[in-house]
Design a protein around this motif. Structure first.
Motif, mmCIF file in Angstrom:
data_model
loop_
_atom_site.group_PDB
_atom_site.id
_atom_site.type_symbol
_atom_site.label_atom_id
_atom_site.label_comp_id
_atom_site.label_asym_id
_atom_site.label_seq_id
_atom_site.Cartn_x
_atom_site.Cartn_y
_atom_site.Cartn_z
ATOM 1 N N PRO A 1 44.926 43.420 45.119
ATOM 2 C CA PRO A 1 43.499 43.078 45.151
ATOM 3 C C PRO A 1 42.831 43.575 46.429
ATOM 4 O O PRO A 1 43.337 43.361 47.539
ATOM 5 C CB PRO A 1 43.503 41.542 45.080
ATOM 6 C CG PRO A 1 44.813 41.181 44.472
ATOM 7 C CD PRO A 1 45.777 42.212 44.955
ATOM 8 N N GLY B 1 40.738 40.771 49.870
ATOM 9 C CA GLY B 1 41.886 40.609 48.992
ATOM 10 C C GLY B 1 42.709 39.377 49.272
ATOM 11 O O GLY B 1 43.402 38.866 48.381
ATOM 12 N N ARG C 1 47.981 38.595 40.822
ATOM 13 C CA ARG C 1 46.885 39.547 40.622
ATOM 14 C C ARG C 1 46.107 39.262 39.328
ATOM 15 O O ARG C 1 45.568 40.172 38.691
ATOM 16 C CB ARG C 1 47.403 40.990 40.608
ATOM 17 C CG ARG C 1 48.171 41.375 41.858
ATOM 18 C CD ARG C 1 48.780 42.750 41.759
ATOM 19 N NE ARG C 1 49.641 43.017 42.915
ATOM 20 C CZ ARG C 1 50.341 44.129 43.095
ATOM 21 N NH1 ARG C 1 50.279 45.086 42.177
ATOM 22 N NH2 ARG C 1 51.084 44.288 44.158
ATOM 23 N N PRO D 1 39.635 39.930 40.329
ATOM 24 C CA PRO D 1 39.966 40.828 41.449
ATOM 25 C C PRO D 1 39.467 42.250 41.191
ATOM 26 O O PRO D 1 39.388 42.707 40.045
ATOM 27 C CB PRO D 1 41.487 40.790 41.471
ATOM 28 C CG PRO D 1 41.870 40.601 40.034
ATOM 29 C CD PRO D 1 40.784 39.726 39.437
ATOM 30 N N TRP E 1 37.630 39.932 45.885
ATOM 31 C CA TRP E 1 37.445 39.024 44.755
ATOM 32 C C TRP E 1 35.953 38.727 44.628
ATOM 33 O O TRP E 1 35.267 38.502 45.626
ATOM 34 C CB TRP E 1 38.196 37.706 44.965
ATOM 35 C CG TRP E 1 39.683 37.871 45.072
ATOM 36 C CD1 TRP E 1 40.382 38.232 46.168
ATOM 37 C CD2 TRP E 1 40.626 37.677 44.027
ATOM 38 N NE1 TRP E 1 41.724 38.292 45.903
ATOM 39 C CE2 TRP E 1 41.910 37.950 44.574
ATOM 40 C CE3 TRP E 1 40.550 37.297 42.687
ATOM 41 C CZ2 TRP E 1 43.076 37.847 43.832
ATOM 42 C CZ3 TRP E 1 41.720 37.196 41.941
ATOM 43 C CH2 TRP E 1 42.964 37.476 42.511
#
Length: 727
Positions: free
Chosen positions: A281, A198, A248, A273, A284
Motif C-alpha cells: 500500500p 501506507g 493489503r 489501499p 489509504w
C-alpha cells in the motif's frame, strides 16, 4: 524570379548542432513545425518548404507549416489555403492545422505558369511529409534528398519528443484536475473523508477530519488522529490497521469518534489501499460514516471514490509511459552512429521501468540473428545473463519464443508462462533450464521494423509478481521499437553511404588509370609518325604507317569501349536504357561475336568454341544482346587462365539459354553476391584491368529483356555464366 541569397550551410553541423538543439527545445508542436519548415528551406536553399503532419487521435486534423523565402513572400508561394485569421507571426511562416489529409501543395497560385522543382521525403513512422519547392532551380539533386532525409530522421524524433512533452503536460493537468475533483468531492460530502500513507499515518491536510473532530493539523497529523478515538477502542483500531496493512485488503473498523463538542458517536471507518508497483500500500483513502445513517449515500460515495482512484491510477500510469518514451527518444536522438552502444543504453533504460529483463536481438544482412544486448534488474543475475546471450532467436520454423517476432514482424504477448509453455518453445534442455532460472511469468516481444523490413526484436520479461503486461504496455513497447528501428536503419544507411563513397573513390581511381592506359601508346604512336614527317622524307613507307595506325585503332577502340561503358551506366542509373527489339537469330549473332574475338582468344591462348542448337530465333535488341555476349566472352578470356572457353546456346519454346564456361581462376563464394553490382569485383584491379562494369551492365540488359543471369563457380576450376531470355 531571382533566388534569395542564402549563406552557405555546412550540412553536418547544421543538422547536428542547430537543428536538433532548437527542435528538441521547442516549447510546443506548433513552434517545432515552424522551426522545422524554416530549417528545411534553409538546408535545401529552396524558395519554399512545407511540413505536414498526418492526422492522429490527439490531433484529428493534423497540422502544417510553411516557410517562404523573401522572394516568394511577395506573391505567397505555391497555393496553400490561407489560415482563417491573420497570424501574429512573421508572414514568411504560416501554421495551417486545417491542411491535414490533403495533398499539401498541388499547384501554383494564379500566376504559376511553368513547372517547378519538388522534393518530398516522409517523416519517420508515417508521421507526415517534409517538402521543398523551387520553380527556378528545377529538380533537386540526390545530395539535397540525402540532406533532407537526414533532417527528417532527426526531426521525426524531435517532433515526437515535443508531442510527448505536450501530452505529459496534458496528463499532469489531468492529474491536477483529478485531485481538484477529489477535494471537491470531499468538500461536498457529508462524510468524514481522510487520506493516510501506507502505514496509516496522516501526511496531508484532511479538512473534513479536522472540522468534525475539532483537531488542528498538528494534533491529527501522523498518528495523532488516534487521540480522537475513544480510549477503549484505540488498541483494537491499531490492531485492525496493522492486520489490514499485512493483508493489503480493505480496511474496515467500527469505533466511537469524538466530535468537536466532545461527545462520541458510533462510526464505521472504511478505506481502500492504493498499491505501489511492488504491491504494497502506498496510501489509504477512507471515510467515516454514522452507523445510524442510511447505507445508500455511503455506497454512492464509495463508488465515486473507487472510480476516482481508478482514474488517478490510469492517469499516473499514462504519465509514466509518456515520460519513459520521452527519455527513450532523448537517448536515441543523442546516440552515436554505433547502434550497439545505443541499444545497450536503451535496454538498460527499460529496466526496471518497463521490464525486469530486456533483450535486443538484431538480424544481419545474411539473416542470422545476434543478441546485441541483455539488461537485467538484479546485479546478481550477471552470470545468468551470459547464458541468456547464448540463445538468440533461431531460423524460420524454430520453436524459440521470439523467432516469429524477428522473422515475421509479429508481436507476442504471453500473460501466464507455465513450464509446459517453456518446454514447448525451448530449443533444447539447456535453453529450458536457462528460461526456468530467469523465472519470468510474462513475456512481451515486439519487432524492430523499418521501411517494411524486420531488423530484429525487443523482448521484455516480467519476473516480479506485481508486474503484469497489458495492451497499453504492448503499445508503449511497439512505440519504443519504432524509434529503435529508426536508429538501426539510420546506422545501416550510414554504412551503405560510406561504402558507396569508398566504392566511388575506388572507381574514380580505376577509371582514371583505365582511361589513361590506351592514351599512352596512342600518344607514342602519334609522336613516332610526327618524327617521320619531320625528317623531310618525301613519303613514309606504307607498312610503317599501317602498323602505327593499327595500334592507334586498337587503342581508340579500347578507349571507346570504356567510354561506352560509362555512358551505359549513366543511362541505367537515370532509367534511360531503351531497347530496340527486332526479330533475329541468336546463333548467327553468337557466331559473329565469336569470330570477332578470334584474334583476342588466340593471343590469350584460350580458343572459343560455340555449341549452338537449331531454332534460336526471338525478338531482342540486337546491339544489347551483342553487348551481353561481348561482356561475357571478355570476362571469360580475361580470367580463363589460358584455357579453352565454351559458349552454349540452347532453349525451349518460351526461352533461350546462353552459357559461357571457362576453366580459369574461378570466383570465391563470398564474392558471388556482388560481382553483378556496379563496380563489383572479385579480384584486385592491380592484376586485372577494367572498370568493374561489364557484369553490372550485362545484368541490367538481361533484366530489361525480362530475363535473368546467374553464375556457378568454383575457385581454381572456372566459372559458368548463364543467361535466360524470353523469346
Amino acid at each position: 524570379m531571382p533566388l534569395e541569397p542564402v549563406a552557405p550551410l555546412m550540412q553536418d553541423s547544421f543538422i547536428e548542432e542547430e537543428g536538433p538543439r532548437s527542435l528538441f527545445s521547442a516549447p510546443t508542436l506548433e513552434e517545432a513545425l515552424f522551426l522545422l519548415a524554416d530549417l528545411a528551406r534553409r538546408l535545401g536553399r529552396a524558395q519554399q518548404a512545407t511540413v505536414t503532419l498526418a492526422p492522429t487521435a490527439c490531433q484529428p486534423h493534423g497540422a502544417s507549416a510553411t516557410s517562404l523565402s523573401k522572394t516568394y513572400q511577395v506573391w505567397g508561394g505555391y497555393s496553400v489555403p490561407r489560415a482563417p485569421a491573420p497570424s501574429a507571426r512573421p508572414d514568411k511562416t504560416r501554421f495551417r492545422p486545417e491542411l491535414a489529409g490533403r495533398e499539401p501543395l498541388s499547384c501554383w497560385e494564379a500566376r504559376a505558369t511553368k513547372a517547378r522543382g519538388l522534393l518530398s521525403v516522409p517523416l519517420p513512422c508515417g508521421a507526415g511529409l517534409l517538402q521543398l519547392f523551387d520553380a527556378e532551380s528545377g529538380d533537386f539533386t540526390p545530395e539535397d534528398k540525402a540532406a533532407l532525409s537526414g533532417l527528417a530522421a532527426v526531426a521525426g524524433m524531435a517532433l515526437e519528443a515535443v508531442r510527448l512533452r505536450e501530452e505529459n503536460a496534458a496528463l499532469r493537468r489531468k492529474v491536477d484536475e483529478s485531485e481538484a475533483r477529489f477535494q471537491a468531492l470531499v468538500a461536498a460530502s457529508k462524510q468524514v473523508v481522510w487520506v493516510t500513507d501506507g502505514q496509516g499515518a496522516i501526511t496531508r491536510l484532511c479538512t473534513a477530519w479536522g472540522d468534525f473532530t475539532g483537531q488542528q493539523w498538528e494534533q491529527y497529523s501522523g498518528w495523532g488522529w488516534m487521540s480522537a478515538i475513544h480510549p477503549e477502542d484505540q488498541t483494537r483500531v491499531a490492531d485492525v490497521v496493522r492486520r489490514t496493512f499485512l493483508t493489503r485488503g480493505i480496511y474496515e473498523c467500527d469505533y466511537r469518534l469524538r466530535r468537536d463538542d466532545g461527545t462520541y458517536f458510533p462510526t464505521r471507518a472504511r478505506a481502500v489501499p492504493i498499491l505501489s508497483e511492488d504491491g504494497t500500500p502506498r496510501e489509504w483513502v477512507g471515510i467515516n460514516s454514522n452507523l445510524t445513517a442510511t447505507r445508500a449515500p455511503e455506497g454512492e460515495l464509495e463508488r465515486l471514490l473507487r472510480e476516482e482512484q481508478a482514474a488517478r491510477t490510469q492517469a499516473e500510469a499514462a504519465e509514466q509511459r509518456a515520460a519513459f518514451l520521452s527519455e527513450a527518444s532523448r537517448v536515441l536522438a543523442s546516440s552515436s552512429l554505433d547502434p550497439k552502444a545505443t541499444l545497450d543504453s536503451l535496454a538498460w533504460l527499460t529496466v526496471p521501468t518497463l521490464a525486469d529483463w530486456c533483450f535486443v536481438d538484431v538480424m544481419d544482412d545474411s539473416g542470422v540473428v545476434h543478441r546485441m544486448s541483455v539488461a537485467h534488474a538484479e546485479p546478481a543475475d550477471e552470470a545468468l545473463a551470459s547464458e541468456v546471450r547464448d540463445f538468440p532467436p533461431g531460423k524460420e520454423g524454430s520453436n524459440h519464443p521470439t523467432t516469429r517476432v524477428v522473422r515475421r514482424a509479429e508481436s507476442v504477448l504471453v500473460h501466464d508462462v507455465s513450464d509446459a509453455w517453456l518446454r514447448k518453445v525451448a530449443v533444447n534442455d539447456k535453453h529450458f533450464e536457462v528460461m526456468k532460472a530467469v523465472g519470468f511469468h510474462c513475456i512481451m516481444s515486439v519487432p524492430l521494423v523499418a521501411r517494411g523490413r524486420s531488423l530484429g526484436a525487443l523482448t521484455f520479461l516480467a519476473v516480479r509478481p506485481s508486474r503484469r503486461y497489458t495492451q497499453a504496455d504492448l503499445t508503449t513497447a511497439q512505440d519504443l521499437a519504432c524509434r529503435a528501428a529508426l536508429l538501426l536503419d539510420n546506422a545501416v544507411l550510414y554504412r551503405e553511404a560510406r561504402k558507396s563513397v569508398l566504392l566511388r573513390d575506388e572507381f574514380l581511381s580505376i577509371a582514371s588509370h583505365e582511361l589513361k592506359t590506351p592514351l599512352t601508346p596512342l600518344q607514342l604512336r602519334l609522336q613516332a609518325l610526327r618524327r617521320e614527317t619531320q625528317r623531310g622524307t618525301p613519303s613514309i613507307p606504307t607498312p610503317t604507317v599501317a602498323s602505327q595506325l593499327d595500334v592507334v585503332q586498337r587503342q581508340v577502340t579500347k578507349l571507346s569501349a570504356l567510354v561506352s561503358g560509362l555512358l551505359d551506366v549513366s543511362r541505367i542509373s537515370s532509367g534511360r536504357l531503351s531497347l530496340d527489339r527486332e526479330p533475329m537469330d541468336l546463333a548467327e549473332l553468337a557466331r559473329d561475336v565469336v569470330s570477332r574475338f578470334s584474334l583476342t582468344a588466340n593471343q590469350a591462348g584460350s580458343p572459343v568454341t560455340l555449341h549452338a542448337r537449331d531454332d534460336m530465333r526471338g525478338s531482342w535488341d540486337r546491339l544489347r544482346v551483342d553487348q551481353v555476349l561481348t561482356n561475357l566472352l571478355t570476362n571469360a578470356l580475361k580470367y580463363g587462365a589460358g584455357k579453352p572457353v565454351h559458349v552454349y546456346l540452347s532453349g525451349d519454346e518460351a526461352h533461350v539459354r546462353i552459357a559461357v564456361e571457362d576453366s580459369g581462376i574461378g570466383i570465391a563464394p563470398e564474392h558471388l553476391s556482388y560481382i553483378f553490382e556496379r563496380f563489383g569485383r572479385a579480384v584486385s584491379e592491380r592484376h586485372y584491368g577494367g572498370l568493374g562494369l561489364g557484369l553490372y551492365i550485362t545484368r541490367q540488359i538481361v533484366e530489361s529483356h525480362g530475363g535473368a543471369v546467374r553464375v556457378d563457380s568454383t575457385p581454381g576450376q572456372g566459372s559458368r555464366f548463364e543467361v535466360v531470355l524470353p523469346r
